[in-house]
Design a protein around this motif. Structure first.
Motif, PDB file in Angstrom:
ATOM      1  N   CYS A 169      36.123  40.425  49.065  1.00 54.36           N
ATOM      2  CA  CYS A 169      35.272  39.254  48.852  1.00 54.36           C
ATOM      3  C   CYS A 169      35.283  38.836  47.379  1.00 54.36           C
TER       4      CYS A 169
ATOM      5  N   ALA B 151      37.906  36.420  46.368  1.00 55.62           N
ATOM      6  CA  ALA B 151      37.676  35.014  46.695  1.00 55.62           C
ATOM      7  C   ALA B 151      37.183  34.224  45.479  1.00 55.62           C
TER       8      ALA B 151
ATOM      9  N   PHE C 233      42.150  36.367  48.269  1.00 52.09           N
ATOM     10  CA  PHE C 233      41.437  36.763  49.483  1.00 52.09           C
ATOM     11  C   PHE C 233      42.352  36.539  50.677  1.00 52.09           C
TER      12      PHE C 233
END
Length: 122
Positions: free
Chosen positions: A69, A72, A92
């Motif tokens: 995560c 990202a 990601f």
């Protein structure tokens, strides 16, 4: 002997991951590396018996998903040092989450095998 098994798996996972990083390409490198990193982390925690098997699997799973995560946010660019790409990653990819799941299944099987291995004889 019980501690030697996770240490051996950790060493083999590290060697396999480094081999993939150096010589692997494409899907095999990415997916295989993600599977191996999860097995490596669980093995490293199992060697000194940090926590329970369930806690080790949960902690590594949360760490892996959290790291994915974090990717990202796009903080590691294509021109970043190779060590950042190796340790954090740069993009990601939902498929990585599947690889982490596969790694956790493998690690759970290894945890079970370590628990069932006979204790050393006196």
């Amino acid at each position: 002997m019980r501690r030697a098994l996770p240490a051996l798996v950790a060493a083999l996972s590290l060697l396999g991951g480094l081999g993939l990083f150096r010589f692997g390409t494409g899907f095999v490198r990415g997916f295989g590396g993600d599977v191996l990193i999860v097995v490596l982390l669980v093995s490293l925690l199992a060697t000194p018996r940090v926590g329970t098997a369930r806690l080790r699997l949960l902690a590594v799973g949360l760490f892996a998903v959290g790291t994915e995560c974090f990717q990202a946010l796009h903080l590691v660019g294509p021109d970043s040092h190779w060590l950042l790409h190796l340790t954090i990653g740069s993009t990601f990819d939902p498929l990585d989450l599947l690889a982490y799941g596969v790694g956790l299944v493998v690690a759970a099987g290894l945890e079970r095998a370590w628990r069932l291995s006979p204790p050393p004889s006196p």
